[in-house]
Design a protein around this motif. Structure first.
Motif, PDB file in Angstrom:
ATOM      1  N   PRO A   1       0.838  -1.208   0.000  1.00 50.20           N
ATOM      2  CA  PRO A   1       0.000   0.000   0.000  1.00 50.20           C
ATOM      3  C   PRO A   1       0.871   1.256   0.000  1.00 50.20           C
ATOM      4  O   PRO A   1       1.927   1.293   0.620  1.00 50.20           O
ATOM      5  CB  PRO A   1      -0.790  -0.128   1.308  1.00 50.20           C
ATOM      6  N   ARG A   2       0.402   2.282  -0.706  1.00 48.63           N
ATOM      7  CA  ARG A   2       1.167   3.518  -0.793  1.00 48.63           C
ATOM      8  C   ARG A   2       0.959   4.336   0.477  1.00 48.63           C
ATOM      9  O   ARG A   2      -0.161   4.621   0.866  1.00 48.63           O
ATOM     10  CB  ARG A   2       0.738   4.323  -2.015  1.00 48.63           C
ATOM     11  N   ARG A   3       2.065   4.723   1.133  1.00 45.59           N
ATOM     12  CA  ARG A   3       2.007   5.521   2.348  1.00 45.59           C
ATOM     13  C   ARG A   3       1.919   7.010   1.991  1.00 45.59           C
ATOM     14  O   ARG A   3       2.205   7.410   0.866  1.00 45.59           O
ATOM     15  CB  ARG A   3       3.249   5.258   3.203  1.00 45.59           C
ATOM     16  N   ASP A   4       1.543   7.840   2.971  1.00 41.29           N
ATOM     17  CA  ASP A   4       1.438   9.278   2.711  1.00 41.29           C
ATOM     18  C   ASP A   4       2.799   9.912   2.442  1.00 41.29           C
ATOM     19  O   ASP A   4       3.011  10.558   1.418  1.00 41.29           O
ATOM     20  CB  ASP A   4       0.794   9.989   3.915  1.00 41.29           C
ATOM     21  N   VAL A   5       3.722   9.745   3.395  1.00 40.42           N
ATOM     22  CA  VAL A   5       4.975  10.517   3.373  1.00 40.42           C
ATOM     23  C   VAL A   5       6.136   9.634   3.802  1.00 40.42           C
ATOM     24  O   VAL A   5       6.012   8.857   4.762  1.00 40.42           O
ATOM     25  CB  VAL A   5       4.906  11.726   4.339  1.00 40.42           C
ATOM     26  N   ALA A   6       7.260   9.792   3.117  1.00 34.66           N
ATOM     27  CA  ALA A   6       8.530   9.263   3.611  1.00 34.66           C
ATOM     28  C   ALA A   6       9.459  10.426   3.866  1.00 34.66           C
ATOM     29  O   ALA A   6       9.705  11.240   2.973  1.00 34.66           O
ATOM     30  CB  ALA A   6       9.159   8.302   2.614  1.00 34.66           C
TER      31      ALA A   6
ATOM     32  N   HIS B   1       3.251   7.947 -11.468  1.00 32.26           N
ATOM     33  CA  HIS B   1       2.190   8.942 -11.591  1.00 32.26           C
ATOM     34  C   HIS B   1       1.606   9.316 -10.235  1.00 32.26           C
ATOM     35  O   HIS B   1       1.357  10.483  -9.958  1.00 32.26           O
ATOM     36  CB  HIS B   1       1.081   8.415 -12.503  1.00 32.26           C
ATOM     37  N   ALA B   2       1.401   8.329  -9.381  1.00 28.50           N
ATOM     38  CA  ALA B   2       0.729   8.566  -8.099  1.00 28.50           C
ATOM     39  C   ALA B   2       1.696   8.789  -6.946  1.00 28.50           C
ATOM     40  O   ALA B   2       1.266   8.939  -5.801  1.00 28.50           O
ATOM     41  CB  ALA B   2      -0.203   7.409  -7.769  1.00 28.50           C
ATOM     42  N   GLY B   3       2.984   8.795  -7.207  1.00 24.68           N
ATOM     43  CA  GLY B   3       3.916   8.977  -6.106  1.00 24.68           C
ATOM     44  C   GLY B   3       5.329   8.585  -6.487  1.00 24.68           C
ATOM     45  O   GLY B   3       5.775   8.799  -7.611  1.00 24.68           O
ATOM     46  N   ALA B   4       6.029   8.003  -5.531  1.00 27.02           N
ATOM     47  CA  ALA B   4       7.421   7.620  -5.726  1.00 27.02           C
ATOM     48  C   ALA B   4       7.698   6.319  -4.990  1.00 27.02           C
ATOM     49  O   ALA B   4       7.018   5.984  -4.012  1.00 27.02           O
ATOM     50  CB  ALA B   4       8.353   8.718  -5.222  1.00 27.02           C
TER      51      ALA B   4
ATOM     52  N   VAL C   1       9.868   1.376  -0.560  1.00 25.59           N
ATOM     53  CA  VAL C   1       8.721   2.028   0.066  1.00 25.59           C
ATOM     54  C   VAL C   1       8.022   2.889  -0.975  1.00 25.59           C
ATOM     55  O   VAL C   1       8.664   3.722  -1.627  1.00 25.59           O
ATOM     56  CB  VAL C   1       9.158   2.907   1.255  1.00 25.59           C
ATOM     57  N   ALA C   2       6.714   2.707  -1.127  1.00 29.47           N
ATOM     58  CA  ALA C   2       5.914   3.517  -2.044  1.00 29.47           C
ATOM     59  C   ALA C   2       5.200   4.602  -1.246  1.00 29.47           C
ATOM     60  O   ALA C   2       4.529   4.310  -0.251  1.00 29.47           O
ATOM     61  CB  ALA C   2       4.899   2.642  -2.769  1.00 29.47           C
ATOM     62  N   VAL C   3       5.372   5.860  -1.682  1.00 29.04           N
ATOM     63  CA  VAL C   3       4.792   6.992  -0.945  1.00 29.04           C
ATOM     64  C   VAL C   3       4.220   8.008  -1.926  1.00 29.04           C
ATOM     65  O   VAL C   3       4.538   8.017  -3.114  1.00 29.04           O
ATOM     66  CB  VAL C   3       5.838   7.684  -0.045  1.00 29.04           C
ATOM     67  N   ARG C   4       3.393   8.907  -1.372  1.00 31.62           N
ATOM     68  CA  ARG C   4       2.847  10.000  -2.171  1.00 31.62           C
ATOM     69  C   ARG C   4       3.754  11.233  -2.137  1.00 31.62           C
ATOM     70  O   ARG C   4       3.787  12.011  -3.079  1.00 31.62           O
ATOM     71  CB  ARG C   4       1.446  10.366  -1.659  1.00 31.62           C
ATOM     72  N   LEU C   5       4.477  11.423  -1.031  1.00 31.63           N
ATOM     73  CA  LEU C   5       5.355  12.585  -0.865  1.00 31.63           C
ATOM     74  C   LEU C   5       6.688  12.152  -0.289  1.00 31.63           C
ATOM     75  O   LEU C   5       6.737  11.417   0.698  1.00 31.63           O
ATOM     76  CB  LEU C   5       4.705  13.617   0.072  1.00 31.63           C
ATOM     77  N   VAL C   6       7.764  12.639  -0.909  1.00 35.35           N
ATOM     78  CA  VAL C   6       9.115  12.425  -0.395  1.00 35.35           C
ATOM     79  C   VAL C   6       9.569  13.720   0.260  1.00 35.35           C
ATOM     80  O   VAL C   6       9.540  14.784  -0.365  1.00 35.35           O
ATOM     81  CB  VAL C   6      10.094  12.050  -1.531  1.00 35.35           C
ATOM     82  N   VAL C   7       9.977  13.655   1.515  1.00 32.64           N
ATOM     83  CA  VAL C   7      10.545  14.812   2.203  1.00 32.64           C
ATOM     84  C   VAL C   7      12.053  14.610   2.259  1.00 32.64           C
ATOM     85  O   VAL C   7      12.555  13.715   2.942  1.00 32.64           O
ATOM     86  CB  VAL C   7       9.961  14.978   3.618  1.00 32.64           C
ATOM     87  N   ALA C   8      12.762  15.436   1.508  1.00 30.51           N
ATOM     88  CA  ALA C   8      14.218  15.327   1.420  1.00 30.51           C
ATOM     89  C   ALA C   8      14.859  16.064   2.574  1.00 30.51           C
ATOM     90  O   ALA C   8      14.966  17.290   2.567  1.00 30.51           O
ATOM     91  CB  ALA C   8      14.706  15.875   0.089  1.00 30.51           C
ATOM     92  N   ALA C   9      15.275  15.314   3.586  1.00 30.43           N
ATOM     93  CA  ALA C   9      16.017  15.857   4.717  1.00 30.43           C
ATOM     94  C   ALA C   9      17.387  15.195   4.762  1.00 30.43           C
ATOM     95  O   ALA C   9      17.964  14.995   5.828  1.00 30.43           O
ATOM     96  CB  ALA C   9      15.256  15.614   6.022  1.00 30.43           C
ATOM     97  N   ASP C  10      17.892  14.849   3.576  1.00 36.97           N
ATOM     98  CA  ASP C  10      19.128  14.068   3.475  1.00 36.97           C
ATOM     99  C   ASP C  10      20.345  14.916   3.149  1.00 36.97           C
ATOM    100  O   ASP C  10      21.319  14.438   2.569  1.00 36.97           O
ATOM    101  CB  ASP C  10      18.971  12.924   2.469  1.00 36.97           C
ATOM    102  N   GLY C  11      20.317  16.193   3.540  1.00 35.42           N
ATOM    103  CA  GLY C  11      21.533  16.987   3.575  1.00 35.42           C
ATOM    104  C   GLY C  11      21.940  17.625   2.259  1.00 35.42           C
ATOM    105  O   GLY C  11      21.249  17.582   1.245  1.00 35.42           O
ATOM    106  N   ARG C  12      23.118  18.224   2.296  1.00 36.38           N
ATOM    107  CA  ARG C  12      23.596  19.061   1.194  1.00 36.38           C
ATOM    108  C   ARG C  12      23.821  18.279  -0.087  1.00 36.38           C
ATOM    109  O   ARG C  12      23.744  18.843  -1.182  1.00 36.38           O
ATOM    110  CB  ARG C  12      24.863  19.800   1.619  1.00 36.38           C
TER     111      ARG C  12
END
Length: 413
Positions: free
Chosen positions: A12-17, A151-154, A164-175
């Motif tokens: 199942p596709r999760r909201d956010v990673a 189309h529906a996510g990443a 992991v299938a998600v709708r939104l990727v939050v990039a907090a992985d640095g410079r």
């Protein structure tokens, strides 16, 4: 219970990673979960406080960042290790013909007990991670190696084989963000001929909650109070050559150099902590949101270590993103939609731009020997010293963004 089970493309596709388990990534994960998003946190487990050499770096958290930690249920664990920042001194230690008077900013002038609090990085990360383990459904202790967009996510592919299938990727992985690169978001990066040393030290005179920033040609030396009244953290910014030489000194010789630089403002110096050196750089992403990816923290912007702006800027990213995702959920749309990403990028643009330009100009004013620039800088500081209303206005600008604070950063009523 936390889950670390393998994923598949059929899952199942999760909201956010949230990718990255530094302080901004952890705060973003907690903030997004706070507004009801289904959050997966992906990142290596932070080292324990009692494991290996102690990290002596600290973070000066402004009042709004402290309010965020309170809202996320983290501050109670951090507070015993935090030192209040009651006074900020700026001292012109240059050899310029236009030297400025010492400027003192008092939190009491704004009716505040403190501008914020200085917290050891290791304590902050451990408290955030403990809260994440207690509240998030899924934590994957791995690194993301590839991001594939659909189309529906990443789909995020990790180095342990997890997908992991998600709708939104939050990039907090640095410079050097893999997620930012995968989303095709360009950056503008620049280097100064400067490096910085982060460490801590003990001193014979009490700091009295005063943070001192000595400006000189080529950089600055900043002391920030620690909970022990006779201990402070240190950021020493100088030319790359100077910092390289300082890193070669033993603790006794380094303490002598530091004592000479500080001119006795905190008395005799001893017990130099572990020293870490890093280049002084700048980075700005062309946008903070595109292609189902939102950038936060150093994946989005990097500033020179002046004025305690860097981490606080990243925490405002995290809190604002939570607001934008909550609004998208309220509309019944998914977390990674273009409208949400556009709203997030727009909401953060003025704050990020104003901080980036302001810190860059201040740092470059310390590097130039051009007399007119030095004269302008001196005139500004003279004005701050002579005009209390102007000084209070500058303090407010330093503490708060030029736009409304995100919901989670507003003081509880």
């Amino acid at each position: 219970m936390n889950e670390t089970a393998s994923a598949s493309r059929a899952m199942p596709r999760r909201d956010v990673a949230v990718v990255g388990a530094g302080p901004v990534g952890l705060a973003a994960a907690l903030a997004l979960a706070h507004v009801g998003a289904d959050v997966v946190l992906i990142g290596p487990v932070p080292p324990k406080l009692d494991a290996g050499p102690q990290d002596t770096r600290t973070a000066a958290l402004l009042a709004s960042s402290v309010d965020l930690l309170k809202a996320l249920g983290v501050w109670q664990a951090v507070a015993p290790h935090a030192a209040p920042l009651k006074t900020m001194r700026i001292v012109d230690a240059s050899q310029s013909l236009f030297r400025s008077p010492e400027i003192v900013f008092e939190a009491a002038e704004l009716g505040l007990e403190a501008f914020g609090y200085n917290v050891p990085n290791a304590v902050l990360v451990e408290a955030l991670y403990a809260r994440a383990k207690a509240t998030l459904g899924t934590i994957i202790p791995a690194s993301v190696t590839r991001v594939e967009f659909e189309h529906a996510g990443a789909v995020l592919v990790c180095d342990d084989g997890t997908e992991v299938a998600v709708r939104l990727v939050v990039a907090a992985d640095g410079r050097r963000s893999i997620c930012r690169e995968a989303a095709g978001i360009n950056t503008r990066a620049w280097r100064y001929d400067q490096s910085a040393i982060a460490t801590s030290f003990h001193h014979t005179l009490p700091h009295d909650g005063i943070s001192t920033e000595l400006h000189r040609e080529g950089g600055s030396v900043t002391t920030v109070p620690l909970p022990d009244p006779h201990a402070s953290s240190l950021i020493w910014v100088g030319s790359s050559a100077e910092i390289a030489q300082l890193m070669q000194l033993d603790d006794e010789a380094f303490a002598e150099m530091l004592a000479e630089r500080l001119g006795g403002v905190v008395g005799r110096i001893s017990d130099i902590g572990a020293r870490a050196a890093f280049p002084v750089e700048g980075l700005s992403a062309e946008t903070l949101g595109a292609r189902r990816t939102a950038l936060v923290g150093e994946a989005a912007h990097i500033l020179p270590p002046i004025g305690a702006q860097g981490l606080n800027l990243g925490l405002r990213d995290a809190a604002e993103l939570a607001d934008c995702v909550a609004e998208a959920r309220g509309r019944g749309t998914d977390a990674g939609e273009d409208e949400m990403l556009t709203a997030y990028a727009r909401a953060r643009s003025l704050d990020v731009l104003s901080r980036t330009i302001g810190v860059d100009l201040l740092n470059r004013s310390l590097l130039t020997g051009f007399a007119p620039v030095q004269a302008v800088r001196g005139a500004i500081l003279h004005g701050l010293n002579a005009l209390p209303f102007l000084r209070r206005a500058v303090m407010r600008v330093g503490l708060e963004p030029p736009t409304d604070l995100p919901s989670l950063m507003r003081p509880a009523t």
